[in-house]
Write an enzyme that holds these catalytic residues in place. Sequence first.
Site, PDB file in Angstrom:
ATOM      1  N   LYS A   7      48.021  18.367  47.721  1.00  0.00           N
ATOM      2  CA  LYS A   7      47.917  18.484  49.258  1.00  0.00           C
ATOM      3  C   LYS A   7      46.416  18.084  49.803  1.00  0.00           C
ATOM      4  O   LYS A   7      45.346  18.732  49.300  1.00  0.00           O
ATOM      5  CB  LYS A   7      48.235  19.915  49.631  1.00  0.00           C
ATOM      6  CG  LYS A   7      49.682  20.277  49.487  1.00  0.00           C
ATOM      7  CD  LYS A   7      49.884  21.631  49.792  1.00  0.00           C
ATOM      8  CE  LYS A   7      51.353  21.900  49.824  1.00  0.00           C
ATOM      9  NZ  LYS A   7      51.750  23.301  50.161  1.00  0.00           N
TER      10      LYS A   7
ATOM     11  N   ARG B 238      39.516  31.663  29.259  1.00  0.00           N
ATOM     12  CA  ARG B 238      38.740  32.707  30.608  1.00  0.00           C
ATOM     13  C   ARG B 238      38.297  33.885  29.589  1.00  0.00           C
ATOM     14  O   ARG B 238      37.262  34.411  30.034  1.00  0.00           O
ATOM     15  CB  ARG B 238      39.943  33.252  31.211  1.00  0.00           C
ATOM     16  CG  ARG B 238      40.152  32.143  32.459  1.00  0.00           C
ATOM     17  CD  ARG B 238      40.954  32.650  33.431  1.00  0.00           C
ATOM     18  NE  ARG B 238      41.325  31.656  34.615  1.00  0.00           N
ATOM     19  CZ  ARG B 238      42.029  31.650  35.559  1.00  0.00           C
ATOM     20  NH1 ARG B 238      42.797  32.787  35.697  1.00  0.00           N
ATOM     21  NH2 ARG B 238      42.157  30.693  36.532  1.00  0.00           N
TER      22      ARG B 238
ATOM     23  N   GLY C  96      40.860  28.658  43.478  1.00  0.00           N
ATOM     24  CA  GLY C  96      40.584  28.690  44.914  1.00  0.00           C
ATOM     25  C   GLY C  96      39.111  29.086  45.197  1.00  0.00           C
ATOM     26  O   GLY C  96      38.503  28.883  46.134  1.00  0.00           O
TER      27      GLY C  96
ATOM     28  N   GLY D  33      42.434  24.317  37.269  1.00  0.00           N
ATOM     29  CA  GLY D  33      43.373  24.436  36.035  1.00  0.00           C
ATOM     30  C   GLY D  33      43.827  23.379  35.327  1.00  0.00           C
ATOM     31  O   GLY D  33      43.406  23.181  34.147  1.00  0.00           O
TER      32      GLY D  33
END
Length: 401
Positions: free
Chosen positions: A197, A36, A381, A358
């Site tokens: 999920k 990053r 997100g 990630g």
Amino acid sequence: MAKLSIKDLQLSGQRLFVRVDFNVPIKDGKVDDDSRIRASLPTIQYAIEQGARVILASHLGRPKGERVDKYSLRPVAEHLSSLLKPVTFADDCVGEAAESKVRELNEGDVLLFENLRFHGEEEKNDDGFSQQLASLCDLYVNDAFGTAHRAHASTVGITRHVSKAAAGLLMEKELDYLGRVINHPEHPFVAILGGAKVSDKIPVINALIDRGVDKILIGGAMAYTFLKAEGFTVGKSLVEDTMLQTALEIKKRAEQKGIVFLLPTDHQVVDSYEPIKGEKIVTKTIPIEFTNLGLVGMDIGVETVAHFSSALQDARMIIWNGPMGVFEEPPFDQGTIGVAKAVAEASARGATSIVGGGDSVSAVTRAGVADKITHISTGGGATLEFLAGDELPGVAALTEK
């Protein structure tokens, strides 16, 4: 959305506040993964070359408004100095500790503030705190796509108190590539989705179906919700029982639109989660339909990797978010690495490949193919929300061209 770019700003001599995403893992006081940080270098270098007095600000971890030593950005300042040039560090992001360091900046100098989230006002998008941050600069740039889905003081509030708020080079690159997925995807267009999920991915799957994706490949634990919904025995594998009907409806909607919807046909299994830590793991790869009640699915199998690779053969655009198995626990990283290599091979054939999240990013790095991927997104997100068609507060707050 035509937003002002850092290249539209006159930077010489100006105090430039750059919101970066330096939320990186720190181990034994050292930066453990600097991807990053490296992603932000083009913006920082451009600002230096243009003679700006560069002020960098970021969060790290979740200190919840308290000063917590393990979340200090001081190790990041040291690491950035080794990559760039000597970087000054301020022990705070507001007040005299920050103000005095800003006053000392000359053209081309770089200053990194201490963790923004040491102040609870940051996450509350507090207007007074936003004004304090804005008082330290003349111009603002947001280069932290990974936090653009958060309406915080350093991503939204500050923009109300500066003359111009622009996108950095990394932010522009993210919006360009992800914008292509939403607005102008090349076909055949393939989406690979994994992770735990189904509920996390429903808005994205629906948006992709609406935008004409040609193939959807589902891996990771979320696949078991779809498989159980179809009547397969999945043993003790992770399932969202409340999402079974939703999973059926999504698959049916995709297939009614002629979309190829692929689920795993085989998987690596163990008898339970327990033996994974420390002891020798006894694994086996079996067809999905041979799964009995006591088994736990941990990763997609070699047959599924082959099926997914075949589905990528003619792809012109690929978006991948989420691992295919319990990636952090070898040997259950094999499926994810296999898919990473298949995506890289498709890229070599001319496909535009975009990888985000990630574990997916770690997979392409571990597979040694990161340089073959067209664009590696720094958002987690934020990437999912953007692909779902949601407006990102940190982008919306930037000045229109």
